[in-house]
Design a protein around this motif. Structure first.
Motif, mmCIF file in Angstrom:
data_model
loop_
_atom_site.group_PDB
_atom_site.id
_atom_site.type_symbol
_atom_site.label_atom_id
_atom_site.label_comp_id
_atom_site.label_asym_id
_atom_site.label_seq_id
_atom_site.Cartn_x
_atom_site.Cartn_y
_atom_site.Cartn_z
ATOM 1 N N GLY A 1 0.792 -1.212 0.000
ATOM 2 C CA GLY A 1 0.000 0.000 0.000
ATOM 3 C C GLY A 1 0.830 1.271 0.000
ATOM 4 N N THR A 2 2.113 1.162 0.127
ATOM 5 C CA THR A 2 2.977 2.330 0.119
ATOM 6 C C THR A 2 3.197 2.800 -1.311
ATOM 7 N N GLU A 3 3.162 4.118 -1.489
ATOM 8 C CA GLU A 3 3.402 4.661 -2.825
ATOM 9 C C GLU A 3 4.788 4.253 -3.298
ATOM 10 N N ARG A 4 4.857 3.842 -4.554
ATOM 11 C CA ARG A 4 6.114 3.364 -5.106
ATOM 12 C C ARG A 4 7.137 4.480 -5.187
ATOM 13 N N GLY A 5 8.376 4.139 -4.855
ATOM 14 C CA GLY A 5 9.451 5.112 -4.895
ATOM 15 C C GLY A 5 10.381 4.875 -6.059
ATOM 16 N N ALA B 1 11.494 -5.794 0.673
ATOM 17 C CA ALA B 1 10.688 -4.598 0.931
ATOM 18 C C ALA B 1 11.177 -3.428 0.086
ATOM 19 N N PHE B 2 12.481 -3.261 0.007
ATOM 20 C CA PHE B 2 13.028 -2.197 -0.837
ATOM 21 C C PHE B 2 12.674 -2.438 -2.292
ATOM 22 N N GLY C 1 9.606 -0.916 -7.250
ATOM 23 C CA GLY C 1 9.060 -1.516 -8.464
ATOM 24 C C GLY C 1 10.018 -2.472 -9.124
ATOM 25 N N ARG C 2 10.888 -3.067 -8.320
ATOM 26 C CA ARG C 2 11.885 -3.988 -8.844
ATOM 27 C C ARG C 2 11.776 -5.324 -8.112
ATOM 28 N N ARG C 3 12.763 -6.166 -8.247
ATOM 29 C CA ARG C 3 12.768 -7.481 -7.609
ATOM 30 C C ARG C 3 14.202 -7.888 -7.351
ATOM 31 N N LEU C 4 14.393 -9.002 -6.688
ATOM 32 C CA LEU C 4 15.729 -9.557 -6.545
ATOM 33 C C LEU C 4 16.035 -10.439 -7.754
#
Length: 351
Positions: A36-40, A171-172, A177-180
């Protein structure tokens, strides 16, 4: 190169909390969700890695049997993008400022620091790892205080963030908007277009006519004396060394990097050929790349084929991450987007 003893994985990061940890610090707790946090925005540049065939695994017999670096095998990877550097303290600080995220090390109140690097009072030294006494539990050690409460990151904005758990890294990635990266993606990218080589730049540790250092690792007599011949005793700036053929800095050395996969030493035996994702479940997560504490006498894992793993709640002063993304899009409907139910990030958030 000397032959290390069998499977010394605890040298990489401590395999659990230190002995004599202060019971008033509480038990491990999950960090807050960024749902729910706005994407950074992660300012780290992404390099595009072209689709292709990759021959992965240990071509030299350098690996530890328990790590499962063999057999050498071929996979096919779709194009993707990966960070040109590890996530930095500056980038992680922006994420924390935007979300209020508290890392696991902050929640627990302590983390692991290499014994010669501790910057804390005697009262803040909680104990040593039983199997590897060079790892010390330090109260107040976290990403803002890498060596303990008497250290800081004011002059290390461009160093890799450390003391982050696998959940912290996820979480980061979700916020950005990325992934590991998957383990296969990580190794393919680390090779930089070179096939069957030991390091991202070739087969010899020292490169160039002057024997130039290409990697931030431990020099001297491990674990007592680090001569810092490469210029660093702990982390180095993320662009301190020349990039590989794909423009990626420090894919080996400096800090361990979390990958998306669960670890299984037998994973290569049954690996999918196309875009392998690793086991469906497990107890420890893959780490890649080695760190500033690797030494050929004990932890020869600063090679592109080297594998290691740790429990996902592990935190230490040499453990960080870099992010990845699909080649063409970060759209929410992309199968690899952090918002997709089929994405490795989303699945791991609910593992």
């Amino acid at each position: 190169m000397s032959t290390p003893p069998p499977d010394p994985r605890p040298c990489c990061v401590p395999a659990g909390p230190p002995a004599a940890a202060d019971p008033t610090l509480g038990t491990p707790a999950r960090t807050g969700s960024t749902d729910g946090t706005e994407r950074g925005v992660d300012p780290t540049e992404l390099a595009t890695i072209p689709a292709g065939r990759a021959v992965l695994g240990d071509h030299f017999g350098d690996g530890y049997a328990g790590d499962g670096e063999g057999p050498v095998h071929e996979v096919e990877l779709s194009a993707y993008r990966i960070g040109t550097t590890s996530v930095t303290n500056a980038a992680f600080a922006a994420f924390v400022d935007a979300t209020g995220h508290r890392t696991l090390a902050e929640v627990e109140g302590y983390s692991a620091v290499f014994h010669t690097d501790v910057a804390a009072t005697v009262a803040d030294v909680l104990g040593h790892s039983p199997a590897t006494p060079w790892w010390v539990g330090v109260r107040g050690a976290d990403w803002r205080h890498p060596e303990g409460p008497r250290s800081g990151i004011e002059d290390r904005a461009d160093h890799p963030v450390v003391h982050v758990s696998h959940d912290d890294a996820l979480a980061f990635a979700r916020w950005a908007g990325r992934r590991l990266p998957t383990e296969a993606e990580w190794e393919y990218a680390a090779r930089g277009g070179l096939e069957g080589r030991r390091y991202p730049w070739g087969d010899e540790l020292m490169a160039g006519t002057d024997g130039e250092w290409q990697v931030n690792i431990f020099q001297g007599a491990f674990p007592a004396t680090n001569t810092a011949d490469d210029g660093w005793t702990t982390t180095a700036p993320v662009t301190a060394y020349r990039p590989n053929g794909y423009g990626l800095h420090q894919m080996v050395g400096n800090v361990w990097e979390w990958c998306a996969d669960w670890f299984d030493p037998k994973a290569y035996d049954a690996r999918e050929r196309r875009d392998p994702r690793g086991p469906a479940s497990g107890t420890v997560r893959v780490m890649r790349g080695g760190s500033f504490l690797c030494h050929d006498s004990y932890c020869n894992r600063y090679r592109v084929a080297a594998r290691s793993a740790a429990p996902p709640d592990s935190t230490a002063s040499n453990l960080g991450f870099r992010c990845a993304a699909d080649a063409a899009t970060d759209r929410p409907d992309s199968p690899h987007s952090p918002d997709s139910p089929d994405s490795p990030v989303e699945k791991e958030n609910h593992a």
